[in-house]
Motif scaffolding. Structure first.
Motif, mmCIF file in Angstrom:
data_model
loop_
_atom_site.group_PDB
_atom_site.id
_atom_site.type_symbol
_atom_site.label_atom_id
_atom_site.label_comp_id
_atom_site.label_asym_id
_atom_site.label_seq_id
_atom_site.Cartn_x
_atom_site.Cartn_y
_atom_site.Cartn_z
ATOM 1 N N ARG A 155 0.840 -1.182 0.000
ATOM 2 C CA ARG A 155 0.000 0.000 0.000
ATOM 3 C C ARG A 155 0.880 1.237 0.000
ATOM 4 O O ARG A 155 1.840 1.319 0.742
ATOM 5 N N ASN A 156 0.551 2.216 -0.850
ATOM 6 C CA ASN A 156 1.282 3.480 -0.825
ATOM 7 C C ASN A 156 0.359 4.661 -0.526
ATOM 8 O O ASN A 156 0.731 5.807 -0.693
ATOM 9 N N THR A 157 -0.831 4.361 -0.092
ATOM 10 C CA THR A 157 -1.782 5.366 0.368
ATOM 11 C C THR A 157 -2.555 4.766 1.533
ATOM 12 O O THR A 157 -2.723 3.547 1.590
ATOM 13 N N PRO A 158 -2.976 5.582 2.470
ATOM 14 C CA PRO A 158 -3.720 5.021 3.606
ATOM 15 C C PRO A 158 -4.991 4.310 3.149
ATOM 16 O O PRO A 158 -5.572 4.648 2.119
ATOM 17 N N SER A 159 -5.412 3.375 3.936
ATOM 18 C CA SER A 159 -6.655 2.658 3.673
ATOM 19 C C SER A 159 -7.834 3.611 3.746
ATOM 20 O O SER A 159 -7.833 4.568 4.527
ATOM 21 N N GLY A 160 -8.831 3.346 2.942
ATOM 22 C CA GLY A 160 -10.051 4.144 2.963
ATOM 23 C C GLY A 160 -10.721 4.153 4.325
ATOM 24 O O GLY A 160 -11.448 5.089 4.665
ATOM 25 N N ASP A 161 -10.481 3.118 5.103
ATOM 26 C CA ASP A 161 -11.040 3.078 6.458
ATOM 27 C C ASP A 161 -10.616 4.303 7.262
ATOM 28 O O ASP A 161 -11.412 4.886 7.982
ATOM 29 N N ALA A 162 -9.356 4.696 7.124
ATOM 30 C CA ALA A 162 -8.843 5.835 7.888
ATOM 31 C C ALA A 162 -9.546 7.119 7.477
ATOM 32 O O ALA A 162 -9.972 7.903 8.336
ATOM 33 N N TYR A 163 -9.702 7.350 6.184
ATOM 34 C CA TYR A 163 -10.397 8.556 5.714
ATOM 35 C C TYR A 163 -11.825 8.596 6.243
ATOM 36 O O TYR A 163 -12.304 9.638 6.681
ATOM 37 N N SER A 164 -12.493 7.469 6.177
ATOM 38 C CA SER A 164 -13.881 7.406 6.620
ATOM 39 C C SER A 164 -13.998 7.610 8.123
ATOM 40 O O SER A 164 -14.907 8.294 8.598
ATOM 41 N N TYR A 165 -13.074 7.023 8.873
ATOM 42 C CA TYR A 165 -13.096 7.190 10.324
ATOM 43 C C TYR A 165 -12.907 8.661 10.697
ATOM 44 O O TYR A 165 -13.651 9.207 11.502
ATOM 45 N N TYR A 166 -11.905 9.307 10.111
ATOM 46 C CA TYR A 166 -11.614 10.692 10.485
ATOM 47 C C TYR A 166 -12.737 11.652 10.123
ATOM 48 O O TYR A 166 -13.043 12.562 10.877
ATOM 49 N N ILE A 167 -13.377 11.442 8.971
ATOM 50 C CA ILE A 167 -14.464 12.350 8.611
ATOM 51 C C ILE A 167 -15.700 12.060 9.464
ATOM 52 O O ILE A 167 -16.437 12.972 9.822
ATOM 53 N N ALA A 168 -15.902 10.801 9.857
ATOM 54 C CA ALA A 168 -17.015 10.479 10.770
ATOM 55 C C ALA A 168 -16.776 11.142 12.119
ATOM 56 O O ALA A 168 -17.693 11.751 12.699
#
Length: 169
Positions: free
Chosen positions: A15-28
């Motif tokens: 992986r060279n970009t964070p998982s989508g889980d992280a983006y979703s968690y932070y915006i939630a």
């Protein structure tokens, strides 16, 4: 790719970009704690990344104490979102989580044309050149999560120096 499934795809995949889980968690977390949102509706692209972002947001927002009012999907070729947006408008959410990167600017534009006033939030996939072009003025105020890039971070500086030394640019 941002899908969390990449992490476990195999020994020769990285992986060279964070998982989508992280983006979703932070915006939630931002929506719940900073925007005081307690009710959310979701509009997501019916592809792996849209589904993964949707699932992660719904899980995170619910765990924080928020309520998911509904989730509406859209197809990659779709240009008219009024059917999904009508359902979302009837739900009266505090925020709309938009998980897509194809035609998502049109969805935002149509939401504003329909007088949907809920705060629109999303993951980093909102940040595309087409988004502002297709959303126009409706893009104003959309909030999304994105990775931090601090050019002054010592590890970034070290990488830049090594790259320049090797490639002379």
């Amino acid at each position: 790719a941002s899908t969390p499934k990449i992490t476990d795809a195999g020994d020769y995949i990285f992986r060279n970009t964070p998982s989508g889980d992280a983006y979703s968690y932070y915006i939630a977390e931002f929506a719940y704690n900073n925007l005081s949102a307690r009710k959310a509706s979701v509009l997501y692209l019916n592809l792996d990344n849209g589904i993964d972002f949707k699932d992660a947001f719904m899980k995170s927002f619910s765990e924080l104490g928020g309520t998911i009012l509904g989730a509406e999907s859209y197809e990659p070729i779709q240009a008219d979102f009024r059917a999904q947006l009508t359902k979302i408008k009837d739900q009266n959410p505090d925020v709309i989580f938009l998980a897509g990167q194809i035609n998502h600017g049109l969805a935002v534009k149509q939401a504003r044309e329909m007088n949907i006033l809920a705060q629109i939030i999303g993951p980093t996939t909102i940040e595309t050149p087409d988004f502002i072009t297709s959303a126009g003025q409706a893009a104003e105020g959309v909030i999304y999560s994105a990775p931090e890039f601090n050019k002054n971070d010592p590890s970034i500086k070290a990488f830049e120096e090594k790259y320049k030394a090797k490639y002379n640019k």
